[in-house]
Design an enzyme around this catalytic site. Structure first.
Site, short mmCIF file in Angstrom:
data_model
loop_
_atom_site.label_atom_id
_atom_site.label_comp_id
_atom_site.label_asym_id
_atom_site.label_seq_id
_atom_site.Cartn_x
_atom_site.Cartn_y
_atom_site.Cartn_z
N ASN A 133 42.35 45.65 85.53
CA ASN A 133 41.36 46.57 86.49
C ASN A 133 41.52 46.15 87.97
OD1 ASN A 133 39.85 44.49 85.84
ND2 ASN A 133 37.95 45.75 85.79
N PRO B 171 48.94 37.82 82.65
CA PRO B 171 48.19 39.01 83.30
C PRO B 171 48.28 40.09 82.12
CG PRO B 171 50.77 38.89 83.85
CD PRO B 171 50.79 37.77 82.93
N ALA B 172 47.49 41.08 82.38
CA ALA B 172 47.35 42.26 81.48
C ALA B 172 48.73 42.69 81.02
CB ALA B 172 46.30 43.16 81.69
N GLU C 49 34.46 36.04 82.23
CA GLU C 49 33.92 37.05 82.73
C GLU C 49 34.09 38.41 82.14
OE1 GLU C 49 32.98 39.74 85.01
OE2 GLU C 49 34.59 39.36 86.35
N CYS D 37 33.95 45.92 86.24
CA CYS D 37 32.99 45.32 85.26
C CYS D 37 31.46 45.49 85.84
CB CYS D 37 33.56 44.05 84.78
SG CYS D 37 33.91 43.02 86.24
N GLU E 249 29.61 50.38 78.04
CA GLU E 249 30.21 50.42 79.11
C GLU E 249 31.19 51.50 79.21
OE1 GLU E 249 32.56 46.84 79.63
OE2 GLU E 249 32.20 46.79 81.81
N GLU F 16 32.67 32.49 89.27
CA GLU F 16 33.91 32.31 90.12
C GLU F 16 33.60 32.79 91.65
OE1 GLU F 16 36.51 35.38 88.12
OE2 GLU F 16 37.63 33.56 87.31
#
Ligand code: ADP
Length: 484
Positions: free
Chosen positions: A154, A178-179, A252, A286, A387, A464
């Site tokens: 995202n 990475p995704a 996270e 998020c 969510e 973070e």
């Protein structure tokens, strides 16, 4: 350099060199479903190779002077900013967000690197008072070791730098995955990092099969730290895997952010801030607002103001100028959003605008969803507990402060909460009672380089950003010496 060059060289980075594999996986443009590139389909073997490179690079990288490590980071930040106009279309094409948001994200990505270039020089220890005569107690901070970084789709640029910059600043070497949806921007950022002259192996990037790579890293005793951003489900799995070797973890994870609008709030300001937050990145954030609690007396007015704003938002391919909302990352995400909206409507919510997929004309082939405002929402509806991760603003109403704080806290998540009021006493009272890692008051901006970002409860562990983000990559060591 044009956009294609970045894609032609979409390979892994191991030990300072580009690395490819025979097998690859496709990267898809969510605005039209077309393939835009391929990246290596790495697995356990490539993951292990990356750890070996990071492990071998660690002694030299961690022994550099902090100001020397800072120089590489300063150069990296400069390069990101220098190339942001070329990188923004790449980010938009694989992720979908509007071009202006991509440029903004790259600026934020650079700001994390810049911050940690400065912060790298401020890691210090302490001298404690002795307990016995002639005793000297010192506490020093040392890098954890090789850190595995797993990033989501995202915010595919900012999450790379929010993890890699503090890790490198602390003296850790890194392996990053990475995704699968958004590897191209991560690879491009790594290329800029390599161009700073970074010592080989200090930062390595692997693309490919998530669970195989994750297992290889979590099972490797040379990896001492895992920093992950993504779903709560995967986060829990990684935490369990990390337990076997008691690896340090920062997680996270998901959220279910409430926004509480009290009757005394500046409603125009609240509507604008909530709409900005809610529809940023097509609602795929998020810390994005998931539930809007409006005091009964102002609920209708807030809804009207929100609807007016939403109706002005243009949905379309993010690459086109003037677009406010791009596609969702994938059709499965769109189906999930529609399931939650349909459930709410079936249970009595009122659809004020939106509420359906967009599939015709310029939207054909992409995962577009009409920005949605719902009123009359209550807690029997799934979208107040799950969510939503989409462009949906559900408005609930409440009567008392006590009741709304209680409702807002009724969730296993605890990432972010927002409140809108002009009452200073209430600001503090409510902020302190909300069980969330971050509270936004009369505004929604939370992710800045200097502040800790992160959640409590099932939204994660660790932070973070700021000096707190650096601490996650440092271990304390106590040295107690007798000097008589
Ligand atoms: P989302 O629901 O946002 O896609 P995920 O938690 O699935 O979030 O993904 C976040 C990151 O975690 C991505 O880089 C993804 O590839 C990675 N990932 C997913 N499953 C695993 C796994 N089993 N082990 C390690 N990483 C994983």
């Amino acid at each position: 350099m044009n956009g294609n060059t970045w894609m032609d060289e979409a390979l892994c980075w191991i030990n300072g060199e580009r690395r490819t594999l025979f097998e690859s996986m496709e990267v898809i443009d969510p605005s039209n479903g077309e393939r835009i590139g391929n990246v290596p389909l790495g697995g356990a073997e490539l993951a292990e190779e990356a750890v070996t490179a990071a492990w071998e690079a660690f002694p030299a990288w961690s022994s550099l002077l902090p100001r020397e490590r800072a120089c590489y980071l300063t150069r990296w930040a400069e390069k990101i900013l220098q190339h942001k106009e070329e990188l923004a279309p790449l980010l938009t094409r694989e992720q979908g967000k509007p071009l202006a948001e991509s440029t903004g994200e790259l600026e934020v990505a650079a700001s994390f690197v810049q911050w940690y270039a400065e912060e790298a020089k401020r890691v210090s220890g302490e001298v404690l008072p002795p307990y016995k005569p002639n005793q000297r107690i010192t506490v020093i901070r040392q890098p954890v070791g090789v850190a595995a970084l797993i990033t989501p789709w995202n915010y595919p640029a900012a999450m790379v730098t929010r993890k890699a910059a503090p890790a490198l600043a602390a003296g850790c070497t890194v392996v990053l995955k990475p995704a699968k949806q958004t590897p191209l921007i991560a690879i491009a950022l790594f290329r800029l990092l390599m161009e700073t002259g970074l010592p080989a192996g200090a930062a390595n990037l692997v693309t490919g099969a998530a669970s195989a790579i994750g297992e290889a890293w979590l099972g490797d005793p040379r990896v001492r730290k895992v920093s992950f951003t993504g779903s709560t489900e995967v986060g829990k799995k990684l935490m369990r895997q990390a337990a076997d070797q008691v690896k340090r973890v920062s997680l996270e994870l998901g959220g279910n952010a409430p926004a509480i609008v009290f009757g005394d709030a500046d409603l125009e300001r609240a509507a604008a801030a909530i709409a900005d937050n809610k529809f940023e990145n097509c609602g795929q954030m998020c810390n994005g607002i998931n539930r809007i609690y409006a005091e009964e007396t102002v609920a209708e007015e807030l809804a009207e103001r929100m609807v007016a704003k939403v109706k002005q938002m243009r949905v379309g391919p993010g690459i086109r100028p003037g677009i406010h909302i791009g596609p969702l990352i994938h059709d499965s995400a769109r189906r999930n959003v529609h399931r939650l909206v349909s459930d709410a409507v079936e249970k009595g919510a009122r659809l004020r605008t939106g509420g359906h997929p967009l599939t015709e004309g310029e939207w054909a082939g992409g995962s577009y969803y009409a920005p949605t405002v719902l009123t009359g929402v209550d807690e029997s509806m799934d979208l107040t507990r799950e969510e939503v991760f989409g462009p949906v603003a559900p408005i609930l109403s409440f009567r008392t402060e006590e009741e709304v704080v209680d409702q807002a806290n009724q969730t296993p998540y605890g990432l972010a909460a927002y409140l809108f009021t002009r009452d200073v006493a209430r600001t503090h009272r409510v902020s302190e009672k909300l069980e969330f890692g971050m509270v936004g008051v009369n505004g929604t901006s939370l992710s800045v380089p200097q502040a800790p970002f992160g959640g409590i409860k099932e939204s994660g562990v660790g932070r973070e950003g700021g000096r707190y983000g650096l601490e996650e990559f440092l271990e304390l060591k106590t040295i107690t010496a007798m000097v008589d």
